[in-house]
Enzyme design. Structure first.
Site, short mmCIF file in Angstrom:
data_model
loop_
_atom_site.label_atom_id
_atom_site.label_comp_id
_atom_site.label_asym_id
_atom_site.label_seq_id
_atom_site.Cartn_x
_atom_site.Cartn_y
_atom_site.Cartn_z
N GLN A 172 38.90 42.79 38.91
CA GLN A 172 39.34 43.71 40.08
C GLN A 172 40.09 42.98 41.14
O GLN A 172 40.87 43.06 41.86
CB GLN A 172 38.38 44.33 40.41
N ASP A 208 43.37 41.67 40.69
CA ASP A 208 44.37 42.79 40.29
C ASP A 208 45.41 43.05 41.18
O ASP A 208 45.49 43.92 42.05
CB ASP A 208 43.42 43.98 39.91
N SER A 261 46.87 46.51 41.41
CA SER A 261 46.12 47.54 42.29
C SER A 261 46.42 47.19 43.92
O SER A 261 46.54 48.17 44.57
CB SER A 261 44.79 47.30 41.89
N TYR A 273 45.15 52.72 30.80
CA TYR A 273 46.38 53.41 31.31
C TYR A 273 46.72 54.44 30.70
O TYR A 273 46.04 54.95 29.62
CB TYR A 273 47.49 52.31 30.74
N ARG A 328 43.06 45.64 33.33
CA ARG A 328 42.50 46.20 34.61
C ARG A 328 40.93 46.63 34.37
O ARG A 328 40.59 47.75 34.09
CB ARG A 328 43.16 47.61 34.43
P1 NAD Z 1 50.12 53.67 36.65
O1 NAD Z 1 51.00 52.89 37.73
O2 NAD Z 1 50.57 53.05 35.01
O3 NAD Z 1 50.55 55.16 36.40
C1 NAD Z 1 49.99 55.99 37.51
C2 NAD Z 1 49.42 57.12 36.99
O4 NAD Z 1 50.43 57.95 36.26
C3 NAD Z 1 48.36 56.98 36.02
O5 NAD Z 1 47.00 57.44 36.77
C4 NAD Z 1 48.87 57.79 34.85
O6 NAD Z 1 47.71 58.35 34.24
C5 NAD Z 1 49.61 58.89 35.66
N1 NAD Z 1 50.49 59.68 34.40
C6 NAD Z 1 51.13 59.16 33.35
N2 NAD Z 1 51.89 60.18 33.03
C7 NAD Z 1 51.80 61.26 33.56
C8 NAD Z 1 52.18 62.60 33.71
N3 NAD Z 1 52.92 62.92 32.63
N4 NAD Z 1 51.72 63.32 34.40
C9 NAD Z 1 50.77 63.08 35.29
N5 NAD Z 1 50.29 61.73 35.67
C10 NAD Z 1 50.97 60.73 34.73
O7 NAD Z 1 48.66 53.48 36.62
P2 NAD Z 1 47.89 52.58 37.70
O8 NAD Z 1 47.69 53.11 38.84
O9 NAD Z 1 48.35 51.06 37.49
O10 NAD Z 1 46.62 52.55 36.91
C11 NAD Z 1 46.28 52.23 35.75
C12 NAD Z 1 44.81 52.42 35.24
O11 NAD Z 1 44.04 51.43 35.45
C13 NAD Z 1 44.24 53.66 35.78
O12 NAD Z 1 43.48 54.22 34.71
C14 NAD Z 1 43.25 53.14 36.78
O13 NAD Z 1 42.16 53.84 37.12
C15 NAD Z 1 42.91 51.78 36.03
N6 NAD Z 1 42.58 50.80 36.92
C16 NAD Z 1 41.12 50.20 36.96
C17 NAD Z 1 40.95 49.30 37.54
C18 NAD Z 1 39.58 48.91 37.40
O14 NAD Z 1 38.66 49.11 36.62
N7 NAD Z 1 39.11 47.47 37.98
C19 NAD Z 1 41.63 48.94 38.80
C20 NAD Z 1 42.65 49.34 38.88
C21 NAD Z 1 43.34 50.15 37.91
#
Ligand code: NAD
Length: 364
Positions: A128, A131, A134, A229, A123
């Site tokens: 991106q 991905d 996403s 994550y 990620r």
């Molecule tokens: P995910 O589907 O694994 O989880 C969804 C969200 O739930 C996450 O934000 C996580 O922090 C949150 N979460 C976990 N436990 C929790 C709790 N007890 N209470 C409240 N929230 C809780 O996550 P995702 O959407 O797949 O994203 C994963 C990470 O990757 C994120 O940090 C996102 O910003 C990052 N990301 C980065 C890029 C990039 O830089 N290109 C692209 C996509 C995602």
């Protein structure tokens, strides 16, 4: 003259989506790939065989594709029987979620195939454009809010009418990752008042920049080094969080639950007691349903009603937007192939971090 490699696309058995859209043709041409697609593969996403045919895709049977493809793409993974019919040394691209079931990799190693799992692409900013997690999560976050609005017996925006003033709907979003942020943006556009929870410190600024308020629970475990994550929180933290979620839930009308910890069961955040005390007519959409759900009563792929609260358990809402979901998935795959195919042949160099992460099994 060298024969151009065949890229095969099979019809999905679990989804309405298709892995490659007809619009991919010009990019496939540039890569020197010759596309073969199973008859009827795109029909539910709005792409007929005629549309693929006009773009010079070869319409073929499933068995012809399995035995001829040098590269094969599908969204849900094929079973072992069909993998066994593929050409030795071919590249197969799908989504195996090995972080949920590590045994899957040992099973794949028995095949003489290069296997890429798109859900293992890091990620990072560099990755991106490929991905798929996403792309799909963003669509699911949007659709979750529309689904909630559809099941809700009130409207989202504040409205002043001659018959009285209607207050805005209050939406609570649990987990402000990709799906959660899109849910916040969508609910805001519809006029709701929105608040969100997340354990990652980085989420606070993103939530606030969308005009929602961030509810902080002190003392979250440090997630630096987890590749962006979330990490699992202590039971003590989760108990405090559940109490705060309950306090806010009793004032909310809609909950969009997206909180997940990769490779682990989703955290339980909305308890039986919370649901028993929520306002009847409230709606919960639980996108974490496939990993256990964030709500006590969530049933995966089912909509139930408890204490007058509608609870929708669905982790595949992107499939309900199968047209755009297919196009985005297709673009992600093409972006990956631009890196993995060079001069008409496979270039799976593990010096490349993205390939090293996503290539979960190698041809012998
Ligand atoms: P995910 O589907 O694994 O989880 C969804 C969200 O739930 C996450 O934000 C996580 O922090 C949150 N979460 C976990 N436990 C929790 C709790 N007890 N209470 C409240 N929230 C809780 O996550 P995702 O959407 O797949 O994203 C994963 C990470 O990757 C994120 O940090 C996102 O910003 C990052 N990301 C980065 C890029 C990039 O830089 N290109 C692209 C996509 C995602």
């Amino acid at each position: 003259m060298m024969r151009s490699m065949i890229i095969g696309i099979v019809k999905e058995t679990q989804f309405k989506r298709v892995a490659i859209a007809p619009s991919a043709k010009s990019k496939l041409d540039k890569l020197g790939l010759n596309p073969w697609i199973e008859s009827g593969a795109g029909i539910e996403a709005g792409f007929t065989d005629a549309m693929y045919g006009e773009n010079q895709f070869n319409i073929a049977s499933r068995s012809e594709i399995l035995s001829n493809a040098d590269i094969l793409v599908s969204i849900s993974p094929l079973g072992e029987e069909e993998l066994g019919k593929m050409k030795k040394g071919a590249l197969y691209i799908s989504m195996f979620a090995p972080y949920q079931n590590p045994d899957v990799i040992a099973g794949l190693n028995q095949f003489d195939l290069n296997i890429v799992s798109m859900d293992m692409v890091p990620r990072t900013t560099l990755a991106q454009a490929m991905d798929v997690l996403s792309s799909m999560a963003s669509l699911a976050g949007y659709k979750a809010v529309l689904k909630a609005a559809d099941h809700y017996n009130n409207m989202f925006p504040m409205m002043m009418t001659a018959a009285g003033t209607i207050p805005p709907t209050k939406v609570m979003v649990l987990g402000a990752g990709v799906a959660g942020l899109q849910a916040i943006a969508t609910a805001k556009r519809l006029g709701a008042v929105v608040e969100a929870f997340d354990t990652r410190a980085a989420a606070k600024e993103e939530v606030m920049s969308l005009g929602a308020s961030f509810v902080e629970v002190e003392g979250a475990a440090d997630d630096r080094g987890a590749g962006g994550y979330a990490v699992q929180q202590s039971e003590e933290y989760l108990q405090r969080q559940r109490a705060l979620v309950q306090e806010r839930a009793l004032k909310s009308n809609i909950i969009i639950a997206t909180a997940q910890v990769r490779g682990k069961k989703a955290p339980l955040l909305v308890t039986e007691e919370t649901i028993t005390n929520m306002k009847p007519g409230s709606v919960i959409v639980d996108l974490a349903a496939s990993t256990g759900g964030n709500c006590a009563f969530t049933q995966n792929n089912a909509t139930i009603v408890r204490n007058g609260v509608v609870i929708i358990g669905n982790s595949d809402l992107a499939d309900e937007l199968c047209g755009v979901a297919s196009t985005l998935f297709s673009n992600n795959i093409l972006n990956f192939l631009q890196m993995a195919v060079q001069n008409g042949s496979l270039n799976l160099s593990e010096e490349n971090e993205i390939i090293r992460s996503a290539l979960i099994s190698k041809a012998h």
